[in-house]
Design a protein around this motif. Structure first.
Motif, short mmCIF file in Angstrom:
data_model
loop_
_atom_site.label_atom_id
_atom_site.label_comp_id
_atom_site.label_asym_id
_atom_site.label_seq_id
_atom_site.Cartn_x
_atom_site.Cartn_y
_atom_site.Cartn_z
N LEU A 235 0.90 -1.27 0.01
CA LEU A 235 0.04 0.00 -0.02
C LEU A 235 0.93 1.32 -0.19
CD1 LEU A 235 -2.67 -1.03 2.67
CD2 LEU A 235 -2.91 -1.27 -0.08
N GLY A 236 2.13 1.18 0.16
CA GLY A 236 3.00 2.18 0.27
C GLY A 236 4.20 2.14 -0.90
N THR A 237 5.29 2.99 -0.76
CA THR A 237 6.29 3.08 -1.45
C THR A 237 7.71 2.42 -0.87
OG1 THR A 237 7.02 5.15 -1.02
CG2 THR A 237 5.36 4.81 -2.73
N LEU A 238 8.58 2.41 -1.43
CA LEU A 238 9.89 2.19 -0.76
C LEU A 238 10.12 2.83 0.42
CD1 LEU A 238 12.47 0.48 -1.73
CD2 LEU A 238 13.56 2.54 -2.22
N THR A 239 9.88 4.17 0.46
CA THR A 239 9.82 5.14 1.68
C THR A 239 9.00 5.12 2.57
OG1 THR A 239 9.39 6.96 0.17
CG2 THR A 239 11.75 6.53 0.41
N THR A 240 7.79 4.93 2.09
CA THR A 240 6.63 5.11 2.88
C THR A 240 6.04 3.91 3.53
OG1 THR A 240 4.98 5.00 1.11
CG2 THR A 240 6.15 7.10 1.72
N HIS A 241 6.31 2.74 3.17
CA HIS A 241 5.58 1.55 3.70
C HIS A 241 5.88 1.20 5.11
CE1 HIS A 241 9.27 -0.76 2.39
NE2 HIS A 241 8.89 -1.46 3.47
N GLY A 242 7.05 1.80 5.77
CA GLY A 242 7.28 1.57 7.02
C GLY A 242 6.34 2.23 7.89
N ALA A 243 5.78 3.57 7.42
CA ALA A 243 4.71 4.25 8.05
C ALA A 243 3.42 3.33 8.22
CB ALA A 243 4.84 5.58 7.63
N ILE A 244 3.32 2.89 6.98
CA ILE A 244 2.06 2.05 7.07
C ILE A 244 1.63 1.00 7.70
CG2 ILE A 244 0.59 0.59 5.38
CD1 ILE A 244 1.29 2.64 3.00
N ALA A 245 3.02 0.22 7.83
CA ALA A 245 2.96 -0.92 8.69
C ALA A 245 3.04 -0.69 10.13
CB ALA A 245 4.13 -1.77 8.32
N ALA A 246 3.76 0.49 10.53
CA ALA A 246 3.56 1.09 11.86
C ALA A 246 2.27 1.48 12.32
CB ALA A 246 4.58 2.31 12.05
N ARG A 247 1.36 2.21 11.46
CA ARG A 247 0.10 2.52 11.80
C ARG A 247 -0.47 1.17 11.96
NH1 ARG A 247 -0.28 6.67 8.42
NH2 ARG A 247 -0.68 5.26 6.78
N LEU A 248 -0.42 0.10 11.15
CA LEU A 248 -1.20 -0.89 11.35
C LEU A 248 -0.82 -1.80 12.80
CD1 LEU A 248 -3.08 -3.17 10.30
CD2 LEU A 248 -1.11 -4.41 9.08
N ALA A 249 0.41 -1.66 13.17
CA ALA A 249 1.13 -2.28 14.23
C ALA A 249 0.38 -1.44 15.48
CB ALA A 249 2.45 -2.15 14.31
N ALA A 250 0.30 -0.16 15.38
CA ALA A 250 -0.68 0.64 16.59
C ALA A 250 -2.02 0.24 16.67
CB ALA A 250 -0.19 2.14 16.01
N ASP A 251 -2.53 -0.16 15.53
CA ASP A 251 -4.04 -0.52 15.59
C ASP A 251 -3.95 -2.08 16.26
OD1 ASP A 251 -4.81 1.92 14.17
OD2 ASP A 251 -5.15 0.79 12.25
N LEU A 252 -2.94 -2.54 16.04
CA LEU A 252 -2.97 -4.11 16.83
C LEU A 252 -2.63 -3.87 18.17
CD1 LEU A 252 -1.18 -6.20 13.79
CD2 LEU A 252 -3.72 -6.08 14.43
N GLY A 253 -2.41 -2.65 18.69
CA GLY A 253 -2.12 -2.57 20.02
C GLY A 253 -0.81 -2.55 20.38
N GLU A 254 0.20 -2.47 19.55
CA GLU A 254 1.70 -2.38 19.74
C GLU A 254 2.08 -0.99 20.21
OE1 GLU A 254 3.65 -4.97 19.74
OE2 GLU A 254 2.10 -6.26 19.17
N PRO A 255 2.94 -1.28 21.34
CA PRO A 255 3.46 0.12 22.04
C PRO A 255 4.20 0.94 21.03
CG PRO A 255 4.94 -1.56 22.67
CD PRO A 255 3.66 -2.31 21.68
N SER A 256 4.50 2.30 21.21
CA SER A 256 5.23 3.39 20.47
C SER A 256 6.53 2.95 20.15
CB SER A 256 5.00 4.70 20.87
OG SER A 256 5.88 4.50 22.32
N GLU A 257 7.20 2.22 21.02
CA GLU A 257 8.52 1.66 20.74
C GLU A 257 8.78 0.85 19.47
OE1 GLU A 257 7.11 1.39 23.67
OE2 GLU A 257 8.10 2.31 25.16
N VAL A 258 7.81 -0.09 19.45
CA VAL A 258 7.43 -1.12 18.29
C VAL A 258 7.21 -0.31 17.02
CG1 VAL A 258 6.31 -3.05 17.40
CG2 VAL A 258 6.92 -3.21 19.72
N CYS A 259 6.21 0.53 17.15
CA CYS A 259 5.75 1.25 15.73
C CYS A 259 7.13 2.16 15.42
CB CYS A 259 4.61 2.43 16.12
SG CYS A 259 3.20 1.07 16.73
N ALA A 260 7.74 2.98 16.41
CA ALA A 260 8.86 3.54 16.01
C ALA A 260 10.02 2.85 15.16
CB ALA A 260 9.56 4.57 17.24
#
Ligand SMILES: [Fe+2]
Ligand SMILES: [Fe+2]
Length: 174
Positions: free
Chosen positions: A66-91
């Motif tokens: 759903l993202g590009t080479l540079t943006t897909h990290g942010a997309i996966a991080a948002r999903l991780a946050a939705d799954l309840g992961e803490p900010s350290e994991v998302c960062a």
């Protein structure tokens, strides 16, 4: 690797579905597991939190298409946050593509940057190794049939090609 820190994630549908997704010509699930194993080993060497590193690794490429080479990290991080992961994991997930995209802001982030690169290299080695037995191509064929992103992409490409041929035919006819 001790799987106990990711047992809950391994049975999550978003992680399970990656068995049918293609990534570096192999199942994305294999890439995630390799990243998790490298993270597990690297975390103590870099003084990082092992649990955070391994959880970030198993989630770091979810929905990457759903993202590009540079943006897909942010997309996966948002999903991780939705799954309840803490900010350290998302960062850590956000910056895993460094030097493409943002730089890591924590030791865990650096662990994932290195683990992801090592896993990608290992993915390639396994793929090339499997070319000799034919297994790599067989797996890739199966993934191309099962990966919804690939299947819908192929449909679009076929439709565009047909349109192009039709336009060419019209030009010739006129
Ligand atoms: Fe990635
Ligand atoms: Fe990755």
């Amino acid at each position: 690797m001790n799987h106990s820190v990711i047992n809950d994630l391994l049975v999550h549908p978003k992680v399970m579905e990656t068995r049918d997704h293609i990534h570096h010509s192999i199942p994305k699930h294999d890439h995630l597991m390799r990243s998790a194993r490298y993270s597990y080993r690297l975390a103590p060497l870099l003084g990082a939190n092992q649990r955070v590193c391994v959880r970030a690794a198993i989630l770091h490429d979810l929905d990457s298409r759903l993202g590009t080479l540079t943006t897909h990290g942010a997309i996966a991080a948002r999903l991780a946050a939705d799954l309840g992961e803490p900010s350290e994991v998302c960062a850590a997930i956000v910056s895993h593509m460094y030097p493409f995209g943002p730089a890591p802001t924590s030791r865990e982030g650096w662990v994932l940057v290195v683990a992801d690169k090592l896993a990608s290299l290992s993915d390639l080695t396994h793929f090339v190794g499997g070319l000799f037995t034919g297994q790599s191509l067989e797996v890739r064929r199966r993934l191309r049939m099962s990966d919804p992103f690939y299947v819908s992409g192929r449909k679009t490409r076929t439709r565009n090609r047909r349109l192009e041929l039709f336009k060419r035919w019209r030009r010739v006819d006129a």
